[in-house]
Scaffold this motif. Structure first.
Motif, PDB file in Angstrom:
ATOM      1  N   LYS A  86       0.815  -1.213   0.000  1.00 37.64           N
ATOM      2  CA  LYS A  86       0.000   0.000   0.000  1.00 37.64           C
ATOM      3  C   LYS A  86       0.851   1.267   0.000  1.00 37.64           C
ATOM      4  CE  LYS A  86      -4.186   1.672   2.209  1.00 37.64           C
ATOM      5  NZ  LYS A  86      -3.841   2.741   3.112  1.00 37.64           N
ATOM      6  N   ASN A  87       2.022   1.200   0.655  1.00 37.35           N
ATOM      7  CA  ASN A  87       2.858   2.399   0.691  1.00 37.35           C
ATOM      8  C   ASN A  87       3.386   2.786  -0.674  1.00 37.35           C
ATOM      9  OD1 ASN A  87       2.554   2.540   3.413  1.00 37.35           O
ATOM     10  ND2 ASN A  87       4.431   1.446   3.881  1.00 37.35           N
ATOM     11  N   GLY A  88       3.456   1.811  -1.558  1.00 36.96           N
ATOM     12  CA  GLY A  88       4.025   2.097  -2.876  1.00 36.96           C
ATOM     13  C   GLY A  88       3.024   2.657  -3.856  1.00 36.96           C
ATOM     14  N   PHE A  89       1.741   2.731  -3.439  1.00 38.08           N
ATOM     15  CA  PHE A  89       0.722   3.171  -4.387  1.00 38.08           C
ATOM     16  C   PHE A  89       0.922   4.616  -4.815  1.00 38.08           C
ATOM     17  CE2 PHE A  89      -0.868  -0.728  -4.378  1.00 38.08           C
ATOM     18  CZ  PHE A  89      -2.011  -1.059  -3.659  1.00 38.08           C
ATOM     19  N   LYS A  90       1.565   5.438  -3.961  1.00 36.45           N
ATOM     20  CA  LYS A  90       1.724   6.821  -4.390  1.00 36.45           C
ATOM     21  C   LYS A  90       2.773   6.968  -5.489  1.00 36.45           C
ATOM     22  CE  LYS A  90       3.412   7.543   0.104  1.00 36.45           C
ATOM     23  NZ  LYS A  90       3.840   7.719   1.222  1.00 36.45           N
ATOM     24  N   TRP A  91       3.462   5.839  -5.801  1.00 33.82           N
ATOM     25  CA  TRP A  91       4.397   5.895  -6.925  1.00 33.82           C
ATOM     26  C   TRP A  91       3.719   5.557  -8.243  1.00 33.82           C
ATOM     27  CZ3 TRP A  91      10.081   5.714  -7.128  1.00 33.82           C
ATOM     28  CH2 TRP A  91      10.669   6.169  -5.943  1.00 33.82           C
ATOM     29  N   ALA A  92       2.430   5.197  -8.201  1.00 33.41           N
ATOM     30  CA  ALA A  92       1.754   4.743  -9.428  1.00 33.41           C
ATOM     31  C   ALA A  92       1.819   5.756 -10.568  1.00 33.41           C
ATOM     32  CB  ALA A  92       0.298   4.369  -9.131  1.00 33.41           C
ATOM     33  N   PRO A  93       1.468   7.036 -10.350  1.00 35.94           N
ATOM     34  CA  PRO A  93       1.515   7.953 -11.487  1.00 35.94           C
ATOM     35  C   PRO A  93       2.922   8.101 -12.043  1.00 35.94           C
ATOM     36  CG  PRO A  93       0.690   9.075  -9.540  1.00 35.94           C
ATOM     37  CD  PRO A  93       0.982   7.697  -9.141  1.00 35.94           C
ATOM     38  N   LEU A  94       3.906   8.141 -11.131  1.00 36.24           N
ATOM     39  CA  LEU A  94       5.285   8.315 -11.580  1.00 36.24           C
ATOM     40  C   LEU A  94       5.727   7.158 -12.469  1.00 36.24           C
ATOM     41  CD1 LEU A  94       8.046   9.730 -11.416  1.00 36.24           C
ATOM     42  CD2 LEU A  94       8.512   8.414  -9.375  1.00 36.24           C
ATOM     43  N   LEU A  95       5.448   5.929 -11.995  1.00 32.88           N
ATOM     44  CA  LEU A  95       5.917   4.765 -12.746  1.00 32.88           C
ATOM     45  C   LEU A  95       5.181   4.606 -14.064  1.00 32.88           C
ATOM     46  CD1 LEU A  95       6.387   2.307  -9.786  1.00 32.88           C
ATOM     47  CD2 LEU A  95       8.155   3.337 -11.171  1.00 32.88           C
ATOM     48  N   THR A  96       3.856   4.863 -14.043  1.00 27.56           N
ATOM     49  CA  THR A  96       3.092   4.730 -15.285  1.00 27.56           C
ATOM     50  C   THR A  96       3.557   5.756 -16.307  1.00 27.56           C
ATOM     51  OG1 THR A  96       1.237   4.155 -13.871  1.00 27.56           O
ATOM     52  CG2 THR A  96       0.763   4.512 -16.192  1.00 27.56           C
ATOM     53  N   SER A  97       3.755   6.985 -15.863  1.00 22.09           N
ATOM     54  CA  SER A  97       4.183   8.005 -16.827  1.00 22.09           C
ATOM     55  C   SER A  97       5.610   7.739 -17.273  1.00 22.09           C
ATOM     56  CB  SER A  97       4.040   9.400 -16.239  1.00 22.09           C
ATOM     57  OG  SER A  97       4.634   9.447 -14.977  1.00 22.09           O
ATOM     58  N   LEU A  98       6.440   7.165 -16.387  1.00 22.54           N
ATOM     59  CA  LEU A  98       7.807   6.811 -16.778  1.00 22.54           C
ATOM     60  C   LEU A  98       7.796   5.777 -17.893  1.00 22.54           C
ATOM     61  CD1 LEU A  98      10.878   7.003 -16.023  1.00 22.54           C
ATOM     62  CD2 LEU A  98      10.498   5.010 -14.624  1.00 22.54           C
ATOM     63  N   LEU A  99       6.965   4.729 -17.700  1.00 20.68           N
ATOM     64  CA  LEU A  99       6.891   3.682 -18.711  1.00 20.68           C
ATOM     65  C   LEU A  99       6.375   4.226 -20.028  1.00 20.68           C
ATOM     66  CD1 LEU A  99       7.133   0.797 -19.552  1.00 20.68           C
ATOM     67  CD2 LEU A  99       4.922   0.326 -18.582  1.00 20.68           C
ATOM     68  N   LEU A 100       5.324   5.058 -19.935  1.00 17.86           N
ATOM     69  CA  LEU A 100       4.750   5.604 -21.161  1.00 17.86           C
ATOM     70  C   LEU A 100       5.766   6.470 -21.897  1.00 17.86           C
ATOM     71  CD1 LEU A 100       2.001   5.431 -22.492  1.00 17.86           C
ATOM     72  CD2 LEU A 100       1.455   7.622 -21.501  1.00 17.86           C
ATOM     73  N   MET A 101       6.524   7.255 -21.143  1.00 13.34           N
ATOM     74  CA  MET A 101       7.514   8.136 -21.771  1.00 13.34           C
ATOM     75  C   MET A 101       8.613   7.325 -22.445  1.00 13.34           C
ATOM     76  SD  MET A 101       9.863  11.082 -20.099  1.00 13.34           S
ATOM     77  CE  MET A 101      11.332  10.152 -19.848  1.00 13.34           C
ATOM     78  N   LEU A 102       9.129   6.321 -21.720  1.00 14.63           N
ATOM     79  CA  LEU A 102      10.211   5.520 -22.302  1.00 14.63           C
ATOM     80  C   LEU A 102       9.739   4.765 -23.526  1.00 14.63           C
ATOM     81  CD1 LEU A 102      11.909   4.176 -19.087  1.00 14.63           C
ATOM     82  CD2 LEU A 102      12.804   5.844 -20.679  1.00 14.63           C
TER      83      LEU A 102
END
Lengths: 227, 249
Positions: free
Chosen positions: A64-80
């Motif tokens: 649950k603590n890692g959920f606040k990284w969701a936007p960062l990781l999704t946008s990172l993947l999309l960008m790459l």
């Protein structure tokens, strides 16, 4: 006529200013804008579906603590993903072939995960340095090895992406140069490099997608270790 | 300046035209125009293109002046110009771009319809889910209306039930009353019968007593001489009777 095979990796400049930042903003221009409509056009429907799937698969094993990284990781993947695939087009510049760009992405992300781990659960994150079931005599050695492995991670993350893409682009250029030379002299022979080129192109597309995914996944993995 | 004057002149008229709607209520004006969010039909999917990238409008734009082959001539001429003047130099990237083009065309031709169908399916599922919610709500409300009407019809027929119940109650009361009447009658009859029986008993006892008294006094009054005379008379009567009886036989 190319003077140097590495000229393709030169950063485009405008009056001496490097335009890396502007090239990094390209995915933003290519992503469709969100709307309030219930039934959207095909592009946006597919984008929305893809984002949902990415977020779901990244966040499923995360606590649950890692959920606040969701936007960062999704946008990172999309960008790459976008940068890598657009880099497959001829005459384009791929920012992810530059070590500076990849290290600028990898190092802060890795460092953030480590610091979060040390801050919130220091014992547990320190415990990762010793794998389970090691003989007592080997403990000091193993701790040193694991620490080195931990410190190598950002470099590995950045260099992996850089090396894969650079190597792919280089190979593409090499084989196409071979095809071009043989087309003038022995056209029949040039079929071989051309076929190779087509196959390599398919591979490069796959590699582009996979490398983007691997980068994001490893970051997510480091996050799972530390939260 | 004149415009300002015009505005100043027109302002009261504008206010007057707005005033009625404002006085009625701000909400009224909102609902005269269509709501913007629903149900807006989906935008048509993509403009028409020729050969995958060139919009149809470009061909229509050139048609009046150059006819059907105009755009193609333009394309060919432009390409040849670029090549011949070496504005576009053929290098290894050309081969790469040709391969890329071939790969892209193959991918779009092979997987394009499938991807489009997938996207359409997602959209349709979303809309179908929303429609289902709406239809369920509508059905539920219609059922509620039907059941409400049925309840109203039932309520109309209640007076029959009430009349029947009232009749039943009246019957019960009547039966109870008659029962009690019967009880009273029986009780009264019992008491009267008692008195009658007492009277009869008294009469009988008086009669018996009188008969006994008379018998007693008669028996006492009978002297022995009278008794002997009556017995001899009885014997003589019996003899004559026996003679006559023998005679008849």
């Amino acid at each position: 006529m190319m003077t140097n095979l590495f000229n393709q990796f030169e950063i485009p400049q405008m009056f001496g200013t490097k335009m890396t930042l502007i090239t990094l903003l390209l995915p933003l221009m290519l992503t469709p804008q969100p709307t309030n409509r219930l039934s959207t056009n095909r592009t946006y429907t597919l984008t929305k579906w893809m984002l949902k799937e990415i977020t779901k698969h990244l966040m499923l094993p995360t606590s649950k603590n890692g959920f606040k990284w969701a936007p960062l990781l999704t946008s990172l993947l999309l960008m790459l993903l976008t940068l890598n695939i657009v880099g497959m087009f001829p005459y384009t510049f791929t920012p992810t072939t530059q070590l500076s760009v990849n290290m600028a992405l990898a190092l802060p992300l890795w460092l953030a995960t480590v610091l979060i781990g040390l801050r919130t659960q220091p014992t547990k994150s320190m415990a990762h340095l010793l794998p389970e079931g090691t003989p007592t005599l080997l403990i000091p050695t193993l701790i040193v090895i694991e620490s080195i492995s931990l410190l190598i991670r950002p470099i590995a993350l950045g260099v992996r992406l850089t090396a894969n893409l650079t190597a792919g682009h280089l190979l593409l250029q090499l084989i196409s140069t071979a095809a071009l030379s043989t087309i003038k002299m022995i056209p029949t022979l040039s079929l071989l490099p051309t076929v190779l080129l087509i196959l390599l192109m398919v591979l490069e597309f796959a590699v582009a997608i996979i490398q983007a995914y691997v980068f994001t996944l490893l970051t997510c993995l480091y996050l799972q270790e530390n939260t | 300046m004149l415009s300002r004057l015009a505005l100043r002149v027109l302002a009261p008229a504008a206010l007057r035209s707005w005033a009625p709607s404002l006085s009625v209520g701000v909400g009224r004006q909102l609902h005269t125009c269509q709501q913007h969010l629903a149900p807006v039909p989906p935008l048509p999917e993509g403009g028409k293109v020729r050969h995958g990238i060139f919009p149809e409008e470009f061909f229509q734009f050139l048609y009046p002046k150059t006819g059907v082959t105009g755009p193609y001539m333009l394309g060919t001429g432009l390409a040849l110009y670029m090549l011949s003047k070496e504005i576009y130099v053929i290098n290894h990237e050309t081969i790469v771009s040709l391969c890329f083009l071939g790969f892209a065309i193959f991918a779009v031709k092979k997987y394009g319809p499938a991807v489009a169908a997938f996207a359409d399916k997602i959209n349709e599922e979303q809309l179908a889910a929303a429609e289902e919610v709406k239809n369920d709500m509508i059905n539920h409300l219609e059922q509620t209306i039907q059941s409400e009407k049925k309840e109203q019809w039932r309520a109309e027929g209640f007076h029959y039930i009430f009349d029947a119940k009232r009749y039943n109650v009246a019957m019960l009361l009547e039966a109870n009353y008659r029962e009690r009447l019967l009880t009273v009658y029986n009780e009264v009859k019992r008491r009267l019968d008692y008195h009658v029986a007492v009277r009869h008993l008294k009469q009988r006892m008086e009669q018996d007593h009188m008969i006994n008294w008379v018998e007693q006094s008669v028996i006492q009054s009978i002297t022995p001489q009278q008794e002997k005379e009556s017995i001899t008379k009885c014997i003589l009567d019996l003899k004559t009777l026996s003679k006559s009886a023998r005679a008849t036989v």
